[in-house]
Design an enzyme around this catalytic site. Structure first.
Site, mmCIF file in Angstrom:
data_model
loop_
_atom_site.group_PDB
_atom_site.id
_atom_site.type_symbol
_atom_site.label_atom_id
_atom_site.label_comp_id
_atom_site.label_asym_id
_atom_site.label_seq_id
_atom_site.Cartn_x
_atom_site.Cartn_y
_atom_site.Cartn_z
ATOM 1 N N SER A 81 4.702 2.498 8.012
ATOM 2 C CA SER A 81 4.383 1.350 7.170
ATOM 3 C C SER A 81 5.578 0.968 6.300
ATOM 4 C CB SER A 81 3.182 1.661 6.279
ATOM 5 O OG SER A 81 2.012 1.819 7.038
ATOM 6 N N THR A 107 3.210 -2.991 9.358
ATOM 7 C CA THR A 107 2.204 -2.791 8.312
ATOM 8 C C THR A 107 0.977 -2.025 8.752
ATOM 9 O OG1 THR A 107 0.901 -3.941 6.616
ATOM 10 C CG2 THR A 107 1.081 -5.030 8.742
ATOM 11 N N HIS A 156 0.814 -1.219 0.000
ATOM 12 C CA HIS A 156 0.000 0.000 0.000
ATOM 13 C C HIS A 156 0.849 1.270 0.000
ATOM 14 C CE1 HIS A 156 0.507 -0.203 4.482
ATOM 15 N NE2 HIS A 156 0.464 1.115 4.388
ATOM 16 N N ASP A 206 0.225 -7.549 1.303
ATOM 17 C CA ASP A 206 0.661 -6.168 1.557
ATOM 18 C C ASP A 206 2.179 -6.059 1.603
ATOM 19 O OD1 ASP A 206 0.212 -3.464 1.836
ATOM 20 O OD2 ASP A 206 0.089 -3.535 4.017
ATOM 21 N N GLY A 234 -12.784 -24.465 4.610
ATOM 22 C CA GLY A 234 -12.860 -24.949 5.982
ATOM 23 C C GLY A 234 -12.993 -23.811 6.957
#
Length: 458
Positions: free
Chosen positions: A206, A222, A100, A130, A266
């Site tokens: 970040s 992040t 990002h 990311d 699942g």
């Protein structure tokens, strides 16, 4: 006396000979030697992004656009600047950051701690994780951080977060590793498995480094969990093991991250479900569906089995399992343990990419059709993986909407199940029906967990 001797020894040593702190007692004195060693490998990233100015529907229309031009809104694309952080991982200029931070960038500049500046290019980027791997070319070897295996990290360890919050310049904050195996979606857009820390992480951090007391990278910062926008002591970092997998694929020449495909659906086996199904304990992932091409089916697993571990590491959520498979890598073999009919068993599963079988048979509708430019594909495991679709779904998937289909409400990743009451299995059926002179079209569309009926008049 021990502390006195330690302090005397540190102050008696030449400044240039100071070492990274090796004990808790040394840490109580100062983080400075650690920061001095680690900080040069953490960089600031400045990004330019060209964004189109939002236009009204009439301005975007090929016919009416000439009539509704507005000098105030019909402008050239705007250039926006953003910033973030990154970490140098090799002396030849491999840099990791967040997806990002660099997404949609037209120009990326990397500024080192010593103020040297380099242009960077993206080698590999992945929105789901990311993560982005960049490359800068420098005339001499660069400082870098070694990676530490994430599985060796323990809750309670000291950790430092290094980055460029709010664009004020490189800063360091300290804390501890406060949690492991945190699953979910991060604020930056990534989803999966995270290391949690209470070291303050703020906007601009970040892509920065989370390091241990030896100066080794244990994670890439992040996101944070916050209501106010500031740090509340709950931050998340992408584990170094996944970063290593990204670097390996980037160095192998891949431009997209190859993630192994499980071909199963699942959910976590919680306490209530375990009691209902007669299991003696909770934990693991209970299989509710298996695709015919699933490598887990080939390895002998069945619906109702509970996957307990992958590669010797326990898995309790689908995100953890995807993480473990991603770290192991494509074309590897993963040892798994699972419970089947009350017995614990083991198997070896081949980690494969989602198969492109049958072929997608992509069809793009021509200009004379109701939705020119609409691109449709037949559903196969690779399409299921691309759009995170249910394993059992049938129909044709929207790969690209085109202008008119987007206005009508279709989105990329939608699955058209039926048209005018006819069940679909191949994109050619849609092309044939929409190129005919039909007065009304009714589509049954699956979007996520919702089914939508769309009606159009010709």
């Amino acid at each position: 006396m021990k502390y006195f001797a330690l302090i005397f020894a540190l102050f008696a040593s030449p400044v240039g000979a100071q070492q990274v702190p090796q004990s808790a007692a040394e840490m109580q004195l100062s983080f400075a030697p650690l920061v001095r060693e680690a900080a040069p490998a953490v960089v600031n990233i400045y990004v330019k992004v060209v964004r189109e100015v939002q236009r009204t529907p009439l301005q975007a229309d090929p016919f009416f656009g000439r009539m509704f031009r507005d000098p105030l809104t019909d402008r050239k694309p705007r250039v926006q600047n953003s910033l973030g952080s990154g970490v140098i991982l090799s002396d030849d200029g491999i840099v990791v950051s967040n997806y990002h931070v660099v997404a949609m960038a037209t120009d990326i500049s990397v500024v080192l701690n010593d103020r040297r500046e380099f242009s960077a290019r993206v080698l590999l980027a992945d929105e789901d994780s990311d993560l982005a791997i960049l490359k800068i070319d420098a005339p001499e070897p660069l400082p870098y951080l070694p990676l530490r295996s994430s599985d060796s990290v323990e809750v309670g360890e000291l950790a430092l977060a290094i980055g460029n919050p709010f664009g004020v310049g490189q800063t360091v904050s300290s804390g501890i590793v406060s949690g492991l195996a945190r699953s979910g979606r991060s604020g930056g857009g990534g989803r999966g498995y995270f290391i949690q820390t209470d070291a303050p992480i703020n906007p601009g951090n970040s892509g920065g480094a989370l390091v241990d007391v030896q100066g080794r990278l244990i994670g890439v910062n992040t996101s944070i969990l916050t209501r106010s926008g500031g740090s509340n002591g709950i931050g998340f970092a992408i584990p170094a093991d996944l970063v290593a997998a990204f670097v390996a694929q980037a160095q192998a020449g891949r431009t997209e991250f190859g993630r192994p495909w499980a071909g199963i659906s699942g959910q976590p086996l919680d306490t209530d479900m375990a009691a209902t199904l007669g299991f003696d304990r909770s934990g693991g992932i209970i299989i509710s569906g298996l695709h015919p091409a699933s490598p887990f089916l080939e390895a002998g697993l069945e619906v109702g089995d509970v996957i307990l571990s992958v590669g010797g590491q326990p898995v309790n959520t689908p995100s953890e399992m995807v993480y473990r498979m991603s770290v192991a890598g494509l074309d590897a073999q993963a040892d798994i343990s699972f419970s089947s009919a009350g017995q614990q068993k083991s198997a070896r599963v081949g980690l494969i990419a989602a198969p492109e079988v049958p072929s997608r048979d992509a069809v793009t509708l021509p200009e004379r059709s109701a939705f020119p430019g609409l691109t449709l594909v037949r559903i196969n495991p690779a399409v299921l993986s691309d759009f995170n679709l249910p394993l059992e779904i049938e129909g044709v998937a929207v790969m690209k909407t085109g202008v008119f289909a987007a206005r009508a409400g279709l989105r990329n990743g939608d699955v058209i199940l039926a048209m005018n009451g006819v069940a679909l299995s191949h994109p050619g059926q849609v092309a044939e029906m929409l190129t005919e002179q039909v007065r009304q079209v009714e589509m049954l569309v699956q979007r996520g967990a919702q089914r939508i009926i769309m009606r159009f008049r010709g």
